[in-house]
Write a protein that holds these residues in place. Structure first.
Motif, PDB file in Angstrom:
ATOM      1  N   ASP A 189       6.557  16.564 -46.254  1.00 12.39           N
ATOM      2  CA  ASP A 189       6.306  17.557 -46.123  1.00 12.39           C
ATOM      3  C   ASP A 189       7.885  18.392 -44.902  1.00 12.39           C
ATOM      4  N   LEU A 190       8.970  17.946 -44.924  1.00 15.47           N
ATOM      5  CA  LEU A 190       9.996  18.104 -45.080  1.00 15.47           C
ATOM      6  C   LEU A 190      10.624  18.637 -46.051  1.00 15.47           C
ATOM      7  N   GLY A 191      10.122  18.854 -47.044  1.00 19.68           N
ATOM      8  CA  GLY A 191      10.956  19.174 -48.331  1.00 19.68           C
ATOM      9  C   GLY A 191      12.240  17.932 -48.787  1.00 19.68           C
ATOM     10  N   LEU A 192      11.971  16.252 -48.499  1.00 21.04           N
ATOM     11  CA  LEU A 192      13.394  16.062 -48.361  1.00 21.04           C
ATOM     12  C   LEU A 192      12.596  14.752 -49.746  1.00 21.04           C
ATOM     13  N   SER A 193      13.668  13.902 -50.203  1.00 21.63           N
ATOM     14  CA  SER A 193      13.636  12.578 -50.592  1.00 21.63           C
ATOM     15  C   SER A 193      12.974  11.399 -50.118  1.00 21.63           C
ATOM     16  N   LYS A 194      12.606  10.926 -50.340  1.00 20.16           N
ATOM     17  CA  LYS A 194      12.078   9.769 -49.935  1.00 20.16           C
ATOM     18  C   LYS A 194      13.044   8.031 -49.615  1.00 20.16           C
ATOM     19  N   VAL A 195      14.275   8.270 -50.506  1.00 24.30           N
ATOM     20  CA  VAL A 195      15.332   7.601 -49.932  1.00 24.30           C
ATOM     21  C   VAL A 195      15.726   7.878 -48.274  1.00 24.30           C
ATOM     22  N   ILE A 196      15.973   9.629 -48.271  1.00 22.90           N
ATOM     23  CA  ILE A 196      16.436   9.960 -47.710  1.00 22.90           C
ATOM     24  C   ILE A 196      15.560   9.761 -45.635  1.00 22.90           C
ATOM     25  N   VAL A 197      14.263  10.368 -45.941  1.00 22.63           N
ATOM     26  CA  VAL A 197      13.212   9.616 -45.010  1.00 22.63           C
ATOM     27  C   VAL A 197      13.645   7.892 -44.293  1.00 22.63           C
ATOM     28  N   TYR A 198      14.099   7.479 -45.809  1.00 24.46           N
ATOM     29  CA  TYR A 198      13.846   5.811 -45.400  1.00 24.46           C
ATOM     30  C   TYR A 198      15.345   5.741 -44.290  1.00 24.46           C
ATOM     31  N   LYS A 199      16.697   6.430 -45.215  1.00 27.66           N
ATOM     32  CA  LYS A 199      17.220   6.227 -44.178  1.00 27.66           C
ATOM     33  C   LYS A 199      17.023   6.858 -42.762  1.00 27.66           C
ATOM     34  N   HIS A 200      16.164   7.740 -42.422  1.00 25.71           N
ATOM     35  CA  HIS A 200      16.287   8.466 -41.261  1.00 25.71           C
ATOM     36  C   HIS A 200      15.659   7.225 -40.676  1.00 25.71           C
ATOM     37  N   ILE A 201      13.947   7.306 -40.960  1.00 29.38           N
ATOM     38  CA  ILE A 201      13.671   6.069 -40.396  1.00 29.38           C
ATOM     39  C   ILE A 201      14.400   4.509 -39.536  1.00 29.38           C
ATOM     40  N   LYS A 202      14.596   4.842 -40.675  1.00 34.88           N
ATOM     41  CA  LYS A 202      16.260   2.915 -40.039  1.00 34.88           C
ATOM     42  C   LYS A 202      16.544   3.569 -39.104  1.00 34.88           C
ATOM     43  N   THR A 203      17.421   4.583 -39.248  1.00 40.06           N
ATOM     44  CA  THR A 203      18.481   5.090 -37.731  1.00 40.06           C
ATOM     45  C   THR A 203      17.495   5.194 -36.727  1.00 40.06           C
ATOM     46  N   LEU A 204      15.846   5.871 -36.557  1.00 32.25           N
ATOM     47  CA  LEU A 204      15.072   6.363 -35.568  1.00 32.25           C
ATOM     48  C   LEU A 204      14.366   4.822 -34.758  1.00 32.25           C
ATOM     49  N   LYS A 205      14.629   3.619 -35.651  1.00 31.16           N
ATOM     50  CA  LYS A 205      14.311   2.566 -35.477  1.00 31.16           C
ATOM     51  C   LYS A 205      15.323   1.624 -34.744  1.00 31.16           C
ATOM     52  N   GLU A 206      17.360   1.755 -35.451  1.00 32.93           N
ATOM     53  CA  GLU A 206      17.641   1.128 -34.425  1.00 32.93           C
ATOM     54  C   GLU A 206      18.220   1.757 -33.441  1.00 32.93           C
ATOM     55  N   LEU A 207      18.000   3.268 -33.291  1.00 34.17           N
ATOM     56  CA  LEU A 207      18.375   3.732 -31.591  1.00 34.17           C
ATOM     57  C   LEU A 207      17.163   3.594 -31.176  1.00 34.17           C
ATOM     58  N   ASN A 208      15.962   3.170 -31.736  1.00 38.29           N
ATOM     59  CA  ASN A 208      14.665   3.104 -29.997  1.00 38.29           C
ATOM     60  C   ASN A 208      14.289   4.263 -29.915  1.00 38.29           C
ATOM     61  N   TYR A 209      14.148   6.002 -30.994  1.00 40.12           N
ATOM     62  CA  TYR A 209      13.171   6.740 -30.750  1.00 40.12           C
ATOM     63  C   TYR A 209      11.836   5.851 -31.307  1.00 40.12           C
ATOM     64  N   ILE A 210      11.614   5.034 -32.264  1.00 39.48           N
ATOM     65  CA  ILE A 210      10.295   5.257 -32.797  1.00 39.48           C
ATOM     66  C   ILE A 210      10.340   3.493 -33.084  1.00 39.48           C
ATOM     67  N   LYS A 211       9.448   2.633 -33.161  1.00 42.98           N
ATOM     68  CA  LYS A 211       9.389   1.547 -33.267  1.00 42.98           C
ATOM     69  C   LYS A 211       8.014   1.281 -34.505  1.00 42.98           C
ATOM     70  N   GLN A 212       8.269   0.304 -35.032  1.00 38.04           N
ATOM     71  CA  GLN A 212       7.088  -0.076 -36.345  1.00 38.04           C
ATOM     72  C   GLN A 212       5.771  -1.226 -35.570  1.00 38.04           C
ATOM     73  N   VAL A 213       4.817  -0.923 -36.325  1.00 33.43           N
ATOM     74  CA  VAL A 213       3.977  -1.679 -35.267  1.00 33.43           C
ATOM     75  C   VAL A 213       3.166  -3.239 -36.286  1.00 33.43           C
ATOM     76  N   ASP A 214       4.059  -2.715 -37.355  1.00 37.37           N
ATOM     77  CA  ASP A 214       3.517  -3.715 -38.661  1.00 37.37           C
ATOM     78  C   ASP A 214       4.282  -3.893 -39.527  1.00 37.37           C
ATOM     79  N   PRO A 215       5.371  -4.685 -39.732  1.00 38.02           N
ATOM     80  CA  PRO A 215       6.701  -4.413 -40.628  1.00 38.02           C
ATOM     81  C   PRO A 215       5.745  -4.381 -41.871  1.00 38.02           C
ATOM     82  N   LYS A 216       4.790  -4.725 -42.549  1.00 39.94           N
ATOM     83  CA  LYS A 216       4.120  -4.519 -43.919  1.00 39.94           C
ATOM     84  C   LYS A 216       3.363  -3.193 -44.527  1.00 39.94           C
ATOM     85  N   LYS A 217       3.525  -2.240 -42.499  1.00 40.22           N
ATOM     86  CA  LYS A 217       2.619  -1.053 -43.280  1.00 40.22           C
ATOM     87  C   LYS A 217       3.269   0.375 -42.958  1.00 40.22           C
TER      88      LYS A 217
END
Length: 103
Positions: free
Chosen positions: A58-86
């Motif tokens: 959707d964003l025209g980015l690599s999966k690796v970059i998106v994983y880094k973004h999600i990690k950052t968003l979780k660390e900064l408490n913008y999002i929370k992962q409901v299930d660590p396996k999903k």
């Protein structure tokens, strides 16, 4: 019915601070993606299927970059992962609210 994501002034100030101090910059695109997805959910269930492959496409980015973004968003408490396996997330409800417009 239209759903809006309300971003309080305190959250906007935090986002601007994190852009400067915590390197939120690139992850901001991914955060906007989560806002967009949350605005499509017609119930109070905020669970968002955030598959990195779909976000990357959707964003025209690599999966690796998106994983880094999600990690950052979780660390900064913008999002929370409901299930660590999903790839199911929720927006931090203390930072964002939803508003409904009927008209």
């Amino acid at each position: 019915m239209t759903i809006y994501i309300d971003i309080p002034k305190s959250t906007i100030i935090q986002i601007l601070k994190d852009i400067k101090e915590k390197e939120l910059g690139g992850a901001l695109n991914t955060l906007w993606w989560f806002f967009n997805e949350a605005s499509k959910i017609p119930t109070d269930n905020w669970q968002i299927k955030g598959d990195p492959e779909i976000i990357a496409e959707d964003l025209g980015l690599s999966k690796v970059i998106v994983y880094k973004h999600i990690k950052t968003l979780k660390e900064l408490n913008y999002i929370k992962q409901v299930d660590p396996k999903k790839h199911v997330y929720v927006l931090n409800s203390s930072m964002f609210t939803r508003r409904y417009f009927f008209g």
